[in-house]
Motif scaffolding. Structure first.
Motif, short mmCIF file in Angstrom:
data_model
loop_
_atom_site.label_atom_id
_atom_site.label_comp_id
_atom_site.label_asym_id
_atom_site.label_seq_id
_atom_site.Cartn_x
_atom_site.Cartn_y
_atom_site.Cartn_z
N UNK A 122 37.83 84.36 -16.69
CA UNK A 122 37.57 83.38 -17.75
C UNK A 122 37.01 82.08 -17.19
N UNK A 123 36.87 81.98 -15.88
CA UNK A 123 36.31 80.77 -15.28
C UNK A 123 37.25 79.59 -15.24
N UNK A 124 38.56 79.85 -15.24
CA UNK A 124 39.55 78.78 -15.22
C UNK A 124 39.80 78.34 -13.78
N UNK A 125 39.71 77.06 -13.52
CA UNK A 125 40.03 76.49 -12.21
C UNK A 125 41.53 76.25 -12.15
N UNK A 126 42.21 76.86 -11.20
CA UNK A 126 43.66 76.73 -11.07
C UNK A 126 44.00 75.83 -9.89
N UNK A 127 44.78 74.78 -10.13
CA UNK A 127 45.25 73.89 -9.08
C UNK A 127 46.74 74.10 -8.92
N UNK A 128 47.15 74.76 -7.85
CA UNK A 128 48.55 75.08 -7.61
C UNK A 128 49.22 74.00 -6.75
N UNK A 129 50.56 73.97 -6.83
CA UNK A 129 51.35 73.02 -6.04
C UNK A 129 50.82 71.60 -6.21
N UNK A 130 50.57 71.25 -7.46
CA UNK A 130 49.93 69.98 -7.77
C UNK A 130 50.76 69.20 -8.79
N UNK A 131 51.08 67.98 -8.46
CA UNK A 131 51.80 67.12 -9.38
C UNK A 131 50.86 66.17 -10.09
N UNK A 132 51.29 65.68 -11.25
CA UNK A 132 50.50 64.74 -12.04
C UNK A 132 51.23 63.40 -12.07
N UNK A 133 50.51 62.34 -11.71
CA UNK A 133 51.10 61.00 -11.68
C UNK A 133 50.88 60.24 -12.98
N UNK A 134 49.74 60.46 -13.61
CA UNK A 134 49.43 59.72 -14.83
C UNK A 134 48.30 60.41 -15.58
N UNK A 135 48.24 60.14 -16.89
CA UNK A 135 47.16 60.64 -17.73
C UNK A 135 46.43 59.44 -18.32
N UNK A 136 45.11 59.43 -18.17
CA UNK A 136 44.29 58.38 -18.75
C UNK A 136 43.37 58.99 -19.80
N UNK A 137 42.60 58.15 -20.46
CA UNK A 137 41.77 58.63 -21.57
C UNK A 137 40.74 59.66 -21.13
N UNK A 138 40.21 59.53 -19.92
CA UNK A 138 39.14 60.43 -19.49
C UNK A 138 39.41 61.10 -18.15
N UNK A 139 40.65 61.01 -17.66
CA UNK A 139 40.97 61.67 -16.40
C UNK A 139 42.47 61.85 -16.24
N UNK A 140 42.80 62.75 -15.31
CA UNK A 140 44.19 63.02 -14.95
C UNK A 140 44.36 62.64 -13.49
N UNK A 141 45.32 61.76 -13.19
CA UNK A 141 45.56 61.31 -11.83
C UNK A 141 46.60 62.22 -11.18
N UNK A 142 46.23 62.83 -10.05
CA UNK A 142 47.11 63.76 -9.37
C UNK A 142 47.95 63.06 -8.30
N UNK A 143 49.01 63.72 -7.88
CA UNK A 143 49.93 63.12 -6.92
C UNK A 143 49.29 62.86 -5.57
N UNK A 144 48.26 63.61 -5.22
CA UNK A 144 47.61 63.41 -3.92
C UNK A 144 46.56 62.31 -3.96
N UNK A 145 46.46 61.61 -5.07
CA UNK A 145 45.54 60.50 -5.18
C UNK A 145 44.18 60.83 -5.78
N UNK A 146 43.89 62.09 -5.96
CA UNK A 146 42.62 62.47 -6.55
C UNK A 146 42.70 62.39 -8.07
N UNK A 147 41.54 62.43 -8.71
CA UNK A 147 41.47 62.36 -10.17
C UNK A 147 40.62 63.49 -10.71
N UNK A 148 41.08 64.09 -11.81
CA UNK A 148 40.32 65.14 -12.48
C UNK A 148 39.69 64.55 -13.74
#
Length: 428
Positions: free
Chosen positions: A200-226
């Motif tokens: 189905x073309x789903x990108x899976x990010x395992x062992x990943x925590x979420x620090x915050x949700x913003x209007x246009x992105x998701x901030x991950x525990x490792x400091x990156x943003x989706x």
């Protein structure tokens, strides 16, 4: 004066209990009132399909209860006063208090978006029909290549991500998993799930925590943003604080503590069923929030209420959980068998046949909920002597983990299907 039974909530548990009580007890002796916030029966197990863009019909509660003698009150429950035995409700006709002699609490659960900053303000969920429709509207407005991030890898997260990816192939879908994807499935089922996500073309990010949700992105525990045009929060479910505020004995998470018959440990004329009850299964662990648990706890509550009001023997329903049934879009699925301890067995089924079985189960669940008095005895029983108001049978049948200060989320393996016991509902 008739014995007043008030049922709070008309979901899978509440509608079942109300209909069964109406058919088993004489209308000369009782009156049953069901309180629900919306006029329709909500197929919560299919709300991820609604959000993805599929059409779903609605069934009016007034039609469901037609001819049963049940009174339907469309209103929201604002408070319970167990000492005065009244429920405060507010609806289109204003606020009022409903008196009761026996209360069945089945208000269910809602999405828990309080644990991460920004989730409540910016994320969508599929825990209720209005929120699922808001997500659908958002997805309708996205252009080709728009990004969707689903946070939570329990059953709801998996079903939501695969449904959106299949129904809207022009969108980019990512699934954020706290641990290993499908960690509580067998090795074979995990492999099938990975193949389905790849297909189905789903990108899976395992062992990943979420620090915050913003209007246009998701901030991950490792400091990156989706980048995220639509974030879907499925990483937790919670119950309303109404029972706790009323002084009922509850767990730390607010679920009502009950005895083996679904009777409140602290208030013997109050029963609970569905997601809002902390019921201990045959394996000594809390039952997961699920349609299956709503059925078994609802059946047990019916037996207990009828038995006590008519002075007859109270039968016990087996409180068991045997499988997880996961849809992976409309053409695929996984049926994972679990053992007595709620752990995945090596045996599982997958593929299109499982998807058809799941669809059949959902249709049967809707039909059964829409016909709550079907095939029940037409001879209704009269009430016996005044029911015992003591806490008879109110001894906890749980392990020490069911104490008021123990949250289900803190109990190892409390849920056989989610990476976090709070993080999901069973799909069927």
């Amino acid at each position: 004066m008739k014995h007043r039974i008030v049922v709070l909530g008309a979901g899978y548990a509440g509608s079942y209990v109300a209909g069964n009580l109406a058919r088993r007890l004489s209308p000369a002796d009782i009156e049953i009132t069901v309180v629900n916030a919306v006029p329709d029966f909500v197929e919560r197990l299919r709300l991820h399909q609604l959000a993805a863009g599929q059409e779903m019909g609605t069934t009016k509660l007034a039609d469901i209860f037609a001819g049963t003698g049940i009174r339907l009150r469309l209103a929201r429950v604002s408070a319970i006063d167990p000492e005065r035995q009244v429920v405060a409700v507010a609806g289109a006709d204003g606020a009022e208090e409903l008196g009761y002699d026996t209360l069945l609490y089945a208000l269910g659960s809602h999405g828990d978006d309080r644990s991460v900053p920004g989730a409540a303000e910016h994320a969508f969920d599929v825990a209720a029909r209005p929120s699922a429709l808001r997500l659908r509207e958002r997805l309708d407005g996205l252009r080709e290549g728009g990004s969707v991030v689903v946070v939570g890898d329990g059953l709801t997260g998996i079903e939501t991500a695969t449904e959106i990816a299949e129904s809207r192939p022009g969108l980019s879908v990512a699934l954020v998993a706290r641990g290993e994807l499908g960690a509580r499935l067998s090795a074979g089922a995990r492999g099938h799930l990975r193949l389905a996500c790849d297909r189905l073309g789903i990108t899976v990010l395992e062992h990943t925590g979420v620090e915050a949700v913003e209007a246009t992105r998701v901030l991950l525990a490792d400091g990156t943003a989706l980048a995220s045009d639509a974030t879907v929060w499925t990483a937790g479910f919670a119950v309303a604080p109404i029972a706790a505020a009323a002084g009922l004995e509850v767990t730390e998470s607010g679920r009502i503590l009950v005895d083996r018959t679904m009777r409140s440990l602290s208030h013997p004329n109050v029963y609970a069923a569905g997601d809002s009850v902390h019921a201990i299964g045959a394996n000594g662990l809390p039952l997961p929030m699920s349609c299956a648990s709503a059925g078994s706890t609802g059946m047990q509550a019916v037996k207990a209420i009828v038995g006590r009001l008519t002075g007859s023997k109270i039968g016990h329903v087996k409180l068991d959980y045997v499988a997880n049934h996961i849809s992976l879009g409309r053409q695929d699925g996984i049926l994972q068998m679990v053992d007595h301890e709620g752990r995945a067995k090596p045996k599982y089924l997958s593929g299109r046949k499982v998807a058809r079985i799941k669809a059949g189960i959902l249709k049967m669940s809707l039909w059964a909920s829409s016909h709550p008095t079907f095939c029940l005895p037409t001879r209704r029983r009269h009430l016996g002597a005044a029911p015992d108001a003591s806490a008879e049978g109110a001894t906890s049948y749980a392990s020490p983990s069911a104490t008021p200060n123990a949250s289900p989320s803190a109990i190892p393996n409390a849920s056989p299907y989610a990476s976090d016991a709070r993080a999901d509902r069973a799909a069927a």
